[in-house]
Scaffold this active site. Structure first.
Site, PDB file in Angstrom:
ATOM      1  N   ASP A  59     100.536  96.613  34.552  1.00 52.31           N
ATOM      2  CA  ASP A  59     100.561  96.757  36.004  1.00 52.31           C
ATOM      3  C   ASP A  59     100.298  98.225  36.351  1.00 52.31           C
ATOM      4  O   ASP A  59     100.882  99.109  35.714  1.00 52.31           O
ATOM      5  CB  ASP A  59     101.963  96.352  36.529  1.00 52.31           C
ATOM      6  CG  ASP A  59     101.902  95.729  37.918  1.00 52.31           C
ATOM      7  OD1 ASP A  59     100.991  96.071  38.674  1.00 52.31           O
ATOM      8  OD2 ASP A  59     102.783  94.901  38.221  1.00 52.31           O
ATOM      9  N   HIS A  89      94.292 101.752  42.348  1.00 51.01           N
ATOM     10  CA  HIS A  89      95.676 101.237  42.373  1.00 51.01           C
ATOM     11  C   HIS A  89      96.041 100.528  41.071  1.00 51.01           C
ATOM     12  O   HIS A  89      97.215 100.321  40.788  1.00 51.01           O
ATOM     13  CB  HIS A  89      95.850 100.274  43.552  1.00 51.01           C
ATOM     14  CG  HIS A  89      95.770 100.959  44.883  1.00 51.01           C
ATOM     15  ND1 HIS A  89      96.870 101.164  45.670  1.00 51.01           N
ATOM     16  CD2 HIS A  89      94.731 101.520  45.547  1.00 51.01           C
ATOM     17  CE1 HIS A  89      96.506 101.807  46.777  1.00 51.01           C
ATOM     18  NE2 HIS A  89      95.205 102.026  46.721  1.00 51.01           N
TER      19      HIS A  89
HETATM   20  C1  G6P Z   1      96.510  94.322  43.907  1.00 49.59           C
HETATM   21  C2  G6P Z   1      95.270  95.169  44.156  1.00 49.59           C
HETATM   22  C3  G6P Z   1      94.951  95.249  45.643  1.00 49.59           C
HETATM   23  C4  G6P Z   1      94.894  93.865  46.236  1.00 49.59           C
HETATM   24  C5  G6P Z   1      96.199  93.109  45.976  1.00 49.59           C
HETATM   25  C6  G6P Z   1      96.192  91.661  46.520  1.00 49.59           C
HETATM   26  O1  G6P Z   1      97.639  94.987  44.338  1.00 49.59           O
HETATM   27  O2  G6P Z   1      95.421  96.455  43.593  1.00 49.59           O
HETATM   28  O3  G6P Z   1      93.723  95.928  45.846  1.00 49.59           O
HETATM   29  O4  G6P Z   1      94.616  93.907  47.617  1.00 49.59           O
HETATM   30  O5  G6P Z   1      96.419  93.059  44.583  1.00 49.59           O
HETATM   31  O6  G6P Z   1      95.119  90.953  46.013  1.00 49.59           O
HETATM   32  P1  G6P Z   1      94.004  90.304  46.926  1.00 49.59           P
HETATM   33  O7  G6P Z   1      92.976  89.808  45.961  1.00 49.59           O
HETATM   34  O8  G6P Z   1      94.686  89.204  47.672  1.00 49.59           O
HETATM   35  O9  G6P Z   1      93.473  91.359  47.849  1.00 49.59           O
END
Ligand code: G6P
Length: 486
Positions: A374, A166
């Site tokens: 991003d 992602h």
């Molecule tokens: C980004 C990453 C995700 C992640 C999200 C929130 O979008 O690509 O994999 O889940 O951030 O971050 P966190 O550390 O709270 O999962």
């Protein structure tokens, strides 16, 4: 687990949140495009989602989550307090996250974090192995789990394995810094299909595979250990219909009106919605706003800025220092330019519900999406989908994956504060005809490129291996850049 699934998703987080309801605490399906896109496939295949529930639990004690939520079978992976510190906060979010985002903050390298990354990835791979029926399709998500495809392939050669990143995949010059670089690459190559947000990331991946492992590549195919691995660009999107429906609801429009009134009915509302993350360029955005007020090109109370900064990864040092910097800058702007009852910047260090965000999108004249780097940035897409009235304008960083698709946004280089200021002024003064033409074009595009199309195209490419000797371009590659082709 007795019954195994023919479709398994493996992601760092489970797709559920524990919420307070009138009848007590309840687990609900998380909002968000990924979960809603995969829900129909999971529900129709009695599919399983393998992931972490978000809390600390001892490795032998499984976290308390229900077995099924909304038709999705949940297979929790426990993380201990040490795993959270060394794997999640350490290797994932202090090494890989900054490094994959152009090292806009200095990545930190620690040997024990790497051990934790191996240990926790092995735990996820074992959980996926246990959940997957013979010949099942397993789709592994994101940078936290890059070793899982390789580990799973070794244990279960019968599986069809997909991986989607992602976040951006860095250029070779940066990737070569990671002490685990070859191991990560071999981990990814355990998949049959490796998906990225942009063609440029595919190119980086191919180049690194050739250079680091000496692999042969042809078109989008790589040959490794007698297997073929395909790499492709699949830009993720949002649930466009869900956003359109939310914004067609009179209560959303009423709430948007109320928000504007609460802000003092300004002429221009500028809005930022981000996790409080140093990749998002919040500091540059605030600086640009302050300089515009200082130069009299914008003024309070005609123009106000609303910055939602959702708390994120709060125990990681980079995030703590960012919060101090952002809050100092907000205080400085408000000290210099606010009036009693009329702040220049409304800073909201809080999480908002999808409904409240939709109302904010409808209340905003200019959406500021200015990350330094991003993978995609779904806020930009959400804002466009929310504006069925074709109102509003988007200032969008060239360094967001979304910039490859949303070409009618006011694109800018957020590292160049003058360019950012220029885009903010142009967006806030765009005339209605030009503005609505831009918004309508982007909305038309999004309607035919929603998150369901993203999931379908990835899963189709995964189920459909390329014929031997034929190089294919997989996915929905949309980038206008010439270097998408070699
Ligand atoms: C980004 C990453 C995700 C992640 C999200 C929130 O979008 O690509 O994999 O889940 O951030 O971050 P966190 O550390 O709270 O999962």
């Amino acid at each position: 687990m007795t019954e195994r699934s023919s479709f398994v998703v493996v992601a760092n987080r489970l797709p559920v949140d524990e919420e307070e309801t009138p009848t007590g605490r309840e687990w609900r399906r998380s909002p968000g495009g990924l979960v809603s896109a995969l829900h129909p496939v999971l529900a129709s295949h009695r599919g399983t989602w393998v992931g972490w529930s978000g809390g600390a639990s001892e490795p032998t004690a499984l976290p308390e989550v229900p077995a099924v939520v909304d038709g999705i079978r949940l297979h929790p992976v426990p993380l201990s307090a040490v795993d959270i510190e060394e794997f999640y906060e350490g290797h994932c979010n202090s090494t890989i996250w900054p490094l994959y985002h152009d090292a806009v903050e200095q990545p930190r390298f620690r040997r024990r974090w790497r051990d934790a990354y191996r240990r926790v990835n092995a735990r996820f791979a074992a959980a996926a192995d246990a959940a997957a029926a013979p010949g099942a399709t397993v789709w592994v998500q994101d940078y936290q789990l890059q070793l899982v495809p390789g580990m799973l392939r070794a244990a279960r050669p019968d599986l069809r394995i997909g991986f989607f990143l992602h976040v951006p995949f860095p250029p070779m010059e940066l990737f070569m810094q990671i002490p685990m670089r070859a191991e990560i690459l071999r981990g990814l190559l355990g998949a049959d299909l490796v998906g990225f947000q942009q063609p440029l990331a595919v190119q980086n991946f191919m180049r690194i595979a050739r250079h680091l492992l000496g692999l042969r590549t042809r078109g989008d195919l790589l040959e490794t250990d007698g297997r073929r691995v395909r790499a492709g660009s699949f830009p993720i999107s949002i649930d466009v219909r869900a956003m359109e429906m939310m914004c067609a609801d009179p209560s959303t429009l009423e709430r948007a009106k109320q928000i504007r009134a609460d802000l003092g009915d300004p002429k221009i509302v500028m809005l930022g919605v981000d996790r409080l993350d140093y990749t998002k360029g919040i500091g540059q955005r605030l600086q640009a706003f302050r300089e515009l007020l200082d130069e009299g090109k914008l003024s309070v109370p005609d123009t106000v800025m609303v910055q939602v900064a959702t708390p994120s990864r709060e125990r990681v040092e980079h995030y703590q220092s960012l919060r101090v910097k952002v809050e100092r800058e907000v205080g400085r702007i408000n000290g210099d330019f606010s009036q009693v009852g009329l702040p220049a910047v409304h800073y909201l260090h809080q999480s908002y519900s999808p409904n409240e965000l939709a109302a904010l999108y409808r209340a905003a004249d200019v959406m500021l999406v200015t990350p330094l780097r991003d993978g995609m940035n779904l806020v930009a897409k959400e804002y466009v989908a929310a504006r069925a009235d074709n109102g509003g304008a988007v200032v969008l960083s060239e360094f967001a994956g979304a910039a490859y698709e949303l070409r009618q946004a006011f694109l800018c280089n957020p590292h160049d504060v003058d360019a950012l200021k220029d885009a903010m002024v142009r967006a806030s003064s765009v005339d209605f005809a030009d503005g609505s033409r831009r918004m309508a074009a982007m909305r038309r595009y999004l309607r035919s490129h929603d998150v369901n199309r993203w999931a379908d195209s990835f899963l189709r490419a995964l189920e459909d291996p390329p014929p031997v000797g034929v190089a294919t371009v997989s996915g929905v590659s949309l980038a206008p850049v010439a270097d998408a082709r070699r």
